[in-house]
Design a protein around this motif. Sequence first.
Motif, PDB file in Angstrom:
ATOM      1  N   ILE A 145       0.849  -1.196   0.000  1.00 19.41           N
ATOM      2  CA  ILE A 145       0.000   0.000   0.000  1.00 19.41           C
ATOM      3  C   ILE A 145       0.884   1.246   0.000  1.00 19.41           C
ATOM      4  O   ILE A 145       1.790   1.371   0.834  1.00 19.41           O
ATOM      5  CB  ILE A 145      -0.922   0.007   1.231  1.00 19.41           C
TER       6      ILE A 145
ATOM      7  N   GLN B 291     -11.278  -5.642  -3.768  1.00 21.87           N
ATOM      8  CA  GLN B 291     -10.000  -5.277  -3.177  1.00 21.87           C
ATOM      9  C   GLN B 291     -10.092  -5.362  -1.656  1.00 21.87           C
ATOM     10  O   GLN B 291     -11.112  -4.960  -1.073  1.00 21.87           O
ATOM     11  CB  GLN B 291      -9.592  -3.849  -3.568  1.00 21.87           C
TER      12      GLN B 291
ATOM     13  N   PHE C 119      -7.721  -4.296   1.806  1.00 17.36           N
ATOM     14  CA  PHE C 119      -6.556  -3.583   2.323  1.00 17.36           C
ATOM     15  C   PHE C 119      -6.325  -3.963   3.785  1.00 17.36           C
ATOM     16  O   PHE C 119      -7.286  -4.021   4.573  1.00 17.36           O
ATOM     17  CB  PHE C 119      -6.770  -2.071   2.232  1.00 17.36           C
ATOM     18  N   ASN C 120      -5.060  -4.202   4.166  1.00 13.21           N
ATOM     19  CA  ASN C 120      -4.687  -4.482   5.557  1.00 13.21           C
ATOM     20  C   ASN C 120      -3.514  -3.600   5.979  1.00 13.21           C
ATOM     21  O   ASN C 120      -2.453  -3.642   5.345  1.00 13.21           O
ATOM     22  CB  ASN C 120      -4.290  -5.959   5.735  1.00 13.21           C
TER      23      ASN C 120
ATOM     24  N   LEU D  96      -2.075 -11.530   3.058  1.00 13.24           N
ATOM     25  CA  LEU D  96      -1.696 -10.141   3.297  1.00 13.24           C
ATOM     26  C   LEU D  96      -0.953 -10.005   4.619  1.00 13.24           C
ATOM     27  O   LEU D  96      -1.310 -10.623   5.623  1.00 13.24           O
ATOM     28  CB  LEU D  96      -2.938  -9.237   3.314  1.00 13.24           C
TER      29      LEU D  96
ATOM     30  N   ASN E 165       0.143  -6.918   7.278  1.00 12.86           N
ATOM     31  CA  ASN E 165      -0.281  -5.535   7.520  1.00 12.86           C
ATOM     32  C   ASN E 165       0.836  -4.617   8.008  1.00 12.86           C
ATOM     33  O   ASN E 165       0.590  -3.473   8.363  1.00 12.86           O
ATOM     34  CB  ASN E 165      -1.440  -5.493   8.524  1.00 12.86           C
TER      35      ASN E 165
ATOM     36  N   TYR F  70      -2.268  -4.960   0.104  1.00 11.78           N
ATOM     37  CA  TYR F  70      -3.633  -5.173  -0.388  1.00 11.78           C
ATOM     38  C   TYR F  70      -3.586  -6.171  -1.527  1.00 11.78           C
ATOM     39  O   TYR F  70      -2.525  -6.437  -2.118  1.00 11.78           O
ATOM     40  CB  TYR F  70      -4.273  -3.863  -0.846  1.00 11.78           C
TER      41      TYR F  70
ATOM     42  N   THR G 194      -5.966  -7.473  -5.076  1.00  9.32           N
ATOM     43  CA  THR G 194      -7.077  -7.236  -6.004  1.00  9.32           C
ATOM     44  C   THR G 194      -7.450  -8.567  -6.631  1.00  9.32           C
ATOM     45  O   THR G 194      -6.584  -9.297  -7.118  1.00  9.32           O
ATOM     46  CB  THR G 194      -6.691  -6.225  -7.087  1.00  9.32           C
TER      47      THR G 194
END
Length: 884
Positions: free
Chosen positions: A624, A734, A736-737, A757, A759, A772, A774
Amino acid sequence: MKTHKIENTMLTAFLALSVLSIVLGASAQDINWGAAVGITGDANLAVGVYFDAFLPNTGTPAPLTVDAVTFNVDSIVSSTSTSDGIITATETSGALNNYSSSSFPSAPPSSSAFASVMNAGGIYQNGGAGTGTVTITGLTPGQSYEIQVFNYANDNDPGLTTLTSSNSVTLSHLPNSGGANTYGEFATGTFTPSGSTETFTWTGAGSSYTVLGAIYVCTLRNNLPPSVSVDTTPSAVTTYLNSTTTFDAVFAGTAPLTNQWAVSTDGGLTFNLIPGATNNTLTITNSQVITNYEYYLMSMNAYGTNHSSPATLTVLSVPPQTINWGPAIGITGDNSLQTNGSYLDAYIPGTTLSSSLTVDGVVFNVSSSSSGTGGSDGVISFAVLSGNNLSYNFTTFPTAPPSSPAFAAVMNAGGTYENGGSGSGVVVISDLTAGHLYSVQVFNYANDGDPGLTTFSGTTNVTLSNLPGSGGAGTYGECSTGTFTATTTNESFNWNGDGSGFTVLGAISVRDISSTAAPVLAADTTPSSATVYLGSTITFSAFFVGVQPITNQWQVSTNNGATFQNIVGANNTSLTLTNSTLATNVLYRLVGSNPYGSTPSTAASLNVIPEPPQGVYWESVQGITGDSNLSTAGVYFDALMLNSSEPASTVDGITFNTPTSQAGGYSGDGIIDFIGIGSSLNNFAWPNSFPTSGSASSGFATLMDDGGIFQFGGAGTGRILISGLTNGEVYQVQIFNFAPDGDPGLTTFSGVTTATLDNLPGAAGPNTYGEYATGSFTAAGPVEMILWNGDGSGYTVVCTISVSDVTGVVATNAVNVQSTLTNGILKLSWPPDHIGWTLQKQVANLTTGLSTNWVNVAGSTVVNSTNIPVSTTNGCVFFRLMYP
């Protein structure tokens, strides 16, 4: 008893023969009567070319003229008929009696001349079964006529009389029978005779007298636009949500006439046509709260257009109707009156009672405020939504045990009624205490030969009759007792006519019974039906109030509710089920019990079905960095930020909703929902941790800082459901972490390919902050599922999720081609959002290497997979995926 002038007419045989010669030539009846309209004054007289007018009272000495209309008196009379030579009224049963009055007002909108005509009265017959005919002679075949019949007598008996021809109408002659400030009723009809005579019949409609008043006939003017002949549309109506309102108007004029209702929502500045509303009557279902909408009926012919007077409609909201009515019970006496609990209020909804009545310690109040459409004693109020607010009372309820003079007085005091079985109204009870349990009783008694069937609404409905014996031998009318738990300071119920002649509302009593009853269901989050997935959990909850102690017991039925069995150990207000087997229509309910009885909650049907496919093609995990990571391809479908403690936020046009509780134990926004399996879920956030820079806006950083949910231990599991999908559409998802806490929070998301993932900041390289993934999938049904699993670190973490519909959008990022070999068939596949890329191949020797001789695989641009047979005799084949 009649209070006006009565004359018994003695006539000769010669005159009777003269009248018979007039009425025998009566033609077929084809008068089209409009609705009954309250008489107000001179404006009620039809506008047309005078043909004849007649006062059938044989005691009226001379003709009376009002607004150029001359009402003739009888010139040809027998023992059964009276006539002016053109209009003849004949009685076919009963005696010919005259009546008159002196109380019709002469002030505007009336006049002294109009009052004289109304006070001249007409003829009547004792008993509500009287019958007769009216014949009009000297008519021109093919000419259109208008006829009016007026009935007025100020004697407290409605004198209900039905005029019948091609249709019928029933008139009352009571003051206010047509609404406030009206004096009796009249009806207007139109007809086009085929011969020189026209006839209609008049019949008693069940009251003590059958009455016929002044009659007026005029010729309709030709070559003019339609004119309003009957308009019962009031100037203003205030009603309640979920009621119905009916407007009526009738036009006369040169045929053909075309009708069209119109509505204005801007105070009458503009009117818009209502599609399909082309009848004389417009019935509106009041499904929304509105203020000052205006309605009128337009009528058109070849010569122009006119409209009726606009009516203003205001619809008010009412509190929820949650009364659980018991059955209709026959009234016998004092023992029918509920006296347990604490008195809140009791009320007799009439307008003629002068003082309160007390029976067995219950004080039934009279109206402290009233109008033509309702009344109130300050706690209980009623409002008429359709029909008239008419008082009634009797003297016939027995006083002997099990009754008493005091109880009989309350029953005989009656209440309010409306003519016609379609009347309706609302009762509102105020001054309630939220959470308290109340009972409400409604009594209906009227010794009038009409059942007065009236239905009261609520969670369950009940219909009462007011007839003696309607509840069985020795009963007098019926009552019903309902219970409800107050959620606000107000409660309401509607009453509606159920098809009999009258709609009736009698005495009402309300008591607080919180301390004397079986448990009452106060809250129930158990859905009527739930469908969940195998391996999920679901929680049912219900809550009872009432006299303590209350014990709880959950029950289950596997035979569609025929029998229920206790679930051992399930004695809390909530029941959590682990759905480990498939199930269809298994019912669950909670039973609350106290020393006064037991009450079950509404049974919930549970269905457990197999899990939906996990068809997400996850692409490679990315670090990210900022706003550019958010995909804006396709059409926004939904986005969710999983931390329920943070508000929703919008970043780069994508709105991330906040989760709330959903069915089946899930949390989410109803489109993206999630649930933890095993260990509990916990919110987390890291304020001011994600860097704001040229790559990341403050909005994006706030979204990352809002965090999401986590489970302690790296073995946490859960599922994500995406609902409302369109079969065959391609969607992009998608996840996100981000959490700068020193633990990687490794979490794997399931699919055709999986993604794990991390983080941690820097997990994907320098200047990255968490990770993240997709993915994309083609919807095979309305739901897609993603499982998450901890991958051995200290925490299992899920943050934000975004979904968009990318059907027809070709992704541009490079992806790996996935391969599986089964039974000699090589399956090559790639993500659905890469449909449009071209699969290419070349045959090459391993010692030689690749060349530029790539060949497109036919048809590969419209699919995201292909099957290739594998043979040991084939050479080496290389494949690649190319952007178009």
